[in-house]
Design a protein around this motif. Structure first.
Motif, mmCIF file in Angstrom:
data_model
loop_
_atom_site.group_PDB
_atom_site.id
_atom_site.type_symbol
_atom_site.label_atom_id
_atom_site.label_comp_id
_atom_site.label_asym_id
_atom_site.label_seq_id
_atom_site.Cartn_x
_atom_site.Cartn_y
_atom_site.Cartn_z
ATOM 1 N N CYS A 67 -5.569 -25.929 19.394
ATOM 2 C CA CYS A 67 -4.500 -26.567 18.623
ATOM 3 C C CYS A 67 -4.957 -26.769 17.184
ATOM 4 O O CYS A 67 -6.030 -27.318 16.946
ATOM 5 N N CYS A 69 -3.871 -28.831 15.147
ATOM 6 C CA CYS A 69 -3.813 -30.252 14.800
ATOM 7 C C CYS A 69 -4.976 -31.057 15.380
ATOM 8 O O CYS A 69 -5.600 -31.840 14.685
ATOM 9 N N CYS A 70 -5.249 -30.888 16.667
ATOM 10 C CA CYS A 70 -6.212 -31.768 17.331
ATOM 11 C C CYS A 70 -7.375 -31.038 17.982
ATOM 12 O O CYS A 70 -8.262 -31.677 18.545
ATOM 13 N N CYS A 116 1.522 -29.187 22.473
ATOM 14 C CA CYS A 116 0.172 -29.625 22.817
ATOM 15 C C CYS A 116 0.273 -30.963 23.547
ATOM 16 O O CYS A 116 0.935 -31.884 23.070
ATOM 17 N N CYS A 119 -1.431 -33.968 21.275
ATOM 18 C CA CYS A 119 -0.910 -34.454 19.983
ATOM 19 C C CYS A 119 0.562 -34.105 19.769
ATOM 20 O O CYS A 119 1.099 -34.393 18.704
ATOM 21 N N ALA A 121 1.936 -31.312 19.154
ATOM 22 C CA ALA A 121 2.211 -30.247 18.184
ATOM 23 C C ALA A 121 3.167 -29.234 18.803
ATOM 24 O O ALA A 121 3.022 -28.865 19.973
HETATM 25 ZN ZN LIG Z 1 -2.887 -30.798 19.603
#
Ligand SMILES: [Zn+2]
Length: 156
Positions: A67, A69-70, A116, A119, A121
């Motif tokens: 991911c 983002c995370c 996700c 998070c 996403a």
């Molecule tokens: Zn994520």
């Protein structure tokens, strides 16, 4: 008020373990600061990249897609196939634990959105016209992913 569980099980492709991790929650401004404008638009605002423009639709290397983002492990190159759509396509995630599905009724279609689990996403959508063995096609935006080489039995 509905309280969402703050700790969730996530599978780590590197070690093959399932670990309890804290959900990753940031404000929209915090995400905007951390991500590129393209990644923010797609992963945090549910956008879609133009086909054949992303970094990974034509990537054939061995590794894990995480991911953006995370950093959660999402897909392995083992499950990647060339769908001809211009988006990275996979038959399965590294684990069903790491994804969340949601019905998406935008644009007059009923599709299953893939997010996700850690998070939230936006990653893309899943369709049931994929190749064996799963017959599923996870159609994912490159911008929501970060590829790392190897990923199994390598890092500690
Ligand atoms: Zn994520």
């Amino acid at each position: 008020m509905e309280e969402e569980k703050e700790r969730i099980p996530i599978y780590r492709a590197v070690t093959g373990e399932t670990l309890e991790v804290e959900r990753c929650r940031l404000s929209e401004d915090e995400w905007r600061e951390r991500l590129s404008p393209e990644a923010f638009r797609i992963a945090r605002q549910g956008g879609t990249e133009a086909p054949f423009t992303g970094r990974y639709h034509d990537c054939h290397e061995n590794g894990i897609y995480r991911c953006i983002c995370c950093g959660t492990d999402l897909f392995s190159s083992d499950a990647k196939f060339d769908s001809g759509t211009g988006w990275p396509s996979f038959t399965a995630p590294v684990s069903a634990l790491n994804l969340k599905m949601r019905i998406d009724r935008t644009f007059g279609m009923i599709r299953t959105e893939v997010l996700c689990a850690r998070c939230d996403a936006h990653l893309g959508h899943v369709f049931d016209d994929g190749p064996p063995p799963t017959s599923r096609r996870f159609c994912i935006n490159s911008a929501s992913l970060r590829f790392v080489h190897g990923g199994r039995g390598r890092e500690g």
